[in-house]
Scaffold this motif. Structure first.
Motif, mmCIF file in Angstrom:
data_model
loop_
_atom_site.group_PDB
_atom_site.id
_atom_site.type_symbol
_atom_site.label_atom_id
_atom_site.label_comp_id
_atom_site.label_asym_id
_atom_site.label_seq_id
_atom_site.Cartn_x
_atom_site.Cartn_y
_atom_site.Cartn_z
ATOM 1 N N ASP A 22 -5.388 3.010 -2.275
ATOM 2 C CA ASP A 22 -4.526 2.494 -1.509
ATOM 3 C C ASP A 22 -3.460 1.697 -2.247
ATOM 4 O OD1 ASP A 22 -5.551 3.130 1.201
ATOM 5 O OD2 ASP A 22 -7.264 1.726 0.655
ATOM 6 N N TYR A 23 -3.864 1.027 -3.162
ATOM 7 C CA TYR A 23 -2.858 0.453 -4.138
ATOM 8 C C TYR A 23 -2.861 0.750 -5.685
ATOM 9 C CZ TYR A 23 -3.107 -3.479 -0.631
ATOM 10 O OH TYR A 23 -3.350 -3.766 0.635
ATOM 11 N N ARG A 63 -9.188 -2.036 5.600
ATOM 12 C CA ARG A 63 -7.674 -1.206 5.700
ATOM 13 C C ARG A 63 -6.790 -2.188 4.932
ATOM 14 N NH1 ARG A 63 -4.676 0.260 11.577
ATOM 15 N NH2 ARG A 63 -2.860 1.295 10.608
ATOM 16 N N PRO A 64 -5.893 -1.661 4.267
ATOM 17 C CA PRO A 64 -4.847 -2.749 3.782
ATOM 18 C C PRO A 64 -4.163 -3.425 4.697
ATOM 19 C CG PRO A 64 -4.650 -0.342 2.965
ATOM 20 C CD PRO A 64 -5.430 -0.197 3.921
ATOM 21 N N SER A 92 0.977 -1.225 0.000
ATOM 22 C CA SER A 92 -0.149 -0.130 0.081
ATOM 23 C C SER A 92 0.688 1.388 -0.068
ATOM 24 C CB SER A 92 -0.981 0.016 1.234
ATOM 25 O OG SER A 92 -0.266 0.185 2.359
ATOM 26 N N LYS A 93 0.158 2.346 -0.114
ATOM 27 C CA LYS A 93 0.908 3.550 -0.365
ATOM 28 C C LYS A 93 1.990 4.025 0.688
ATOM 29 C CE LYS A 93 -2.803 6.165 -0.808
ATOM 30 N NZ LYS A 93 -3.554 7.249 -1.133
ATOM 31 N N GLN A 132 -0.967 -2.708 6.469
ATOM 32 C CA GLN A 132 -0.791 -1.580 7.446
ATOM 33 C C GLN A 132 -1.246 -2.083 8.390
ATOM 34 O OE1 GLN A 132 -3.031 2.003 6.210
ATOM 35 N NE2 GLN A 132 -2.075 1.756 3.992
#
Length: 461
Positions: free
Chosen positions: A79-80, A244-245, A62-63, A248
């Motif tokens: 996110d991706y 949420r990724p 992810s970012k 993370q």
């Protein structure tokens, strides 16, 4: 011969090369950055000869766990991000920090040799040369020069103080060998660009990494028949947990110093809840513990297997025309094989002995520093279990600070010189990775990042 004895030569303007150039520029270290393509991007330059991404490629990390330390990706992005967004990000980074103006495009590197050394081609076609000596600022050849001679694709030869290799390592396809002959078409994922090549065909994808699973998902949607063959089963995690990724969530556990066994338990619970137990989904159970190999971040494999669009098979036993036989005794008729079997580490422009090559890759301190030379560095020569851009940024910061410490005659430089010559740190943070080529350059990202930060801080004192 063009003499530039005060400059470093940075090879490549992909994600690693531009990070090295940015940090050298900030540190006031003179350099030339050479890039054989016509623009910044490296592997993310979709359509360029050097690129290995395909039309549907998105970041696997992810970012926040991918971006450079001082250049966040736009908040409005997903996110991706896609490969197009990633390429735009790299080019914006290069513009933001004034790197574009320092890159020579359309210039490839043919060879890198120690200055003054008498070089010749060996029987295997590589260039030979003497090993480095303990101090790069004392390296001298027969002509009295130190540093390196870099020969370019335009016919020039340049003498540089030092070299930073940042050409990437995901470009030379690794092809497996199996008994028998296959009568259909076989390609490597390196040349896979879109689903068009899959349409109307019976497709076998070989390889269980993230690329292999992505291409298998494409085949499940577009091919007449889709099979994914892997040597072993891998842990599969969803890309999101409660919106949420998932990486993370794992980063939070690492920050909280949750022990490895507890993180493994958390990952098993997440996989079980989000994707279901293996016996119900048809996806086989792995033969190793979580994190001992790269987990696959993919929420679609279970979906396609459950819908009958994708069949899972073990390793190939042999080929017989269009027939492919697997080690479990099953067989299938196949038109196209896509090998998603990774890449070999290869730097054809420099002799392996110059890089302290051992086994399948160079043996360097923290995968960056030659143990004996002070004028040869590698940036991006890692396979992290997370995003890479931030890590190569920290690698570049560390190299820049080491060069600065050498130039000012700091005692810290001498301490670091002894450290890199003798220490072999654990870059896996206690994880015992499976003995596989895919783990040749493996690093556990969290502890590796902290190590780079601590080393840079020591050099700054």
């Amino acid at each position: 011969m063009i003499d530039r004895p005060d400059k470093f030569c940075i090879i490549g303007a992909g994600s690693s090369g531009i990070a090295a150039a940015k940090n050298f520029l900030a540190a006031g270290i003179p350099f030339d950055c050479l890039e054989r393509e016509d623009d910044v991007g490296g592997n993310w330059y979709f359509g360029a000869p050097c690129s290995r991404v395909y039309a549907s490629t998105h970041l696997v990390s992810s970012k926040p766990l991918t971006e450079y330390s001082d250049f966040p990706m736009p908040e409005k992005w997903p996110d991706y991000p896609s490969h197009r967004q990633t390429l735009a990000y790299l080019r914006d980074y290069a513009r933001q920090f004034g790197v574009y103006e320092r890159i020579e495009f359309g210039v490839g590197v043919e060879s890198v040799e120690p200055a003054g050394a008498e070089q010749g081609l060996q029987q295997d076609g590589t260039r030979g040369g003497p090993l480095g000596v303990p101090r790069g600022d004392e390296v001298q050849g027969s002509n009295g020069k130190s540093g390196w001679i870099v020969r370019l694709s335009n016919g020039e030869s340049r003498h540089y103080r030092g070299v930073v290799i940042a050409n990437g390592h995901n470009w030379d396809p690794r092809w497996p060998e199996y008994p028998g002959e296959f009568a259909g078409e076989a390609i490597h994922s390196a040349s896979f660009k879109s689903a068009d090549v899959l349409r109307g065909k019976r497709v076998l994808v070989v390889g269980g990494g993230n690329s292999g699973c992505d291409i298998a998902n494409e085949a499940a949607l577009h091919a007449d028949e889709a099979i994914l063959s892997t040597r072993r089963a891998y842990h599969i995690l969803p890309k999101f947990i409660r919106g949420r990724p998932v990486d993370q969530a794992n980063e939070l556990l690492l920050w909280l110093r949750v022990p490895l066994w507890a993180r493994r338990l958390a990952g098993a619970v997440v996989s079980h809840v989000a994707l279901g137990p293996a016996w119900r989904t048809g996806v086989p159970k792995p033969d190793h513990r979580l994190f001992e190999s790269h987990p696959i971040l993919n929420s679609q494999i279970h979906h396609h297997v459950g819908h009958g669009r994708l069949a899972l098979r073990p390793d190939i036993a042999r080929f017989a025309g269009h027939r492919v036989e697997f080690v479990d005794g099953s067989a299938a008729e196949i038109d196209l094989v896509v090998y998603a079997t990774g890449y070999r580490v290869n730097m054809p422009f420099i002799a392996r002995e110059q890089l302290n090559w051992q086994g399948d890759a160079p043996r360097l301190f923290v995968n960056v520093f030659h143990p004996e030379r002070d004028d040869l560095f590698c940036i991006g020569l890692i396979q992290p279990d997370s995003g890479q851009f931030g890590l190569v940024d920290y690698q570049s910061q560390l190299v820049a600070r080491y060069v600065q410490a050498i130039d000012r005659g700091s005692e810290r430089a001498e301490e670091f010189r002894r450290l890199k010559a003798t220490e072999r740190p654990d870059l896996w943070s206690g994880v015992q990775y499976l003995p596989s080529p895919r783990h040749t350059l493996e690093v556990e990202h969290y502890s590796y990042r902290r190590r780079l930060q601590r080393l840079a801080k020591r050099l700054s004192r």
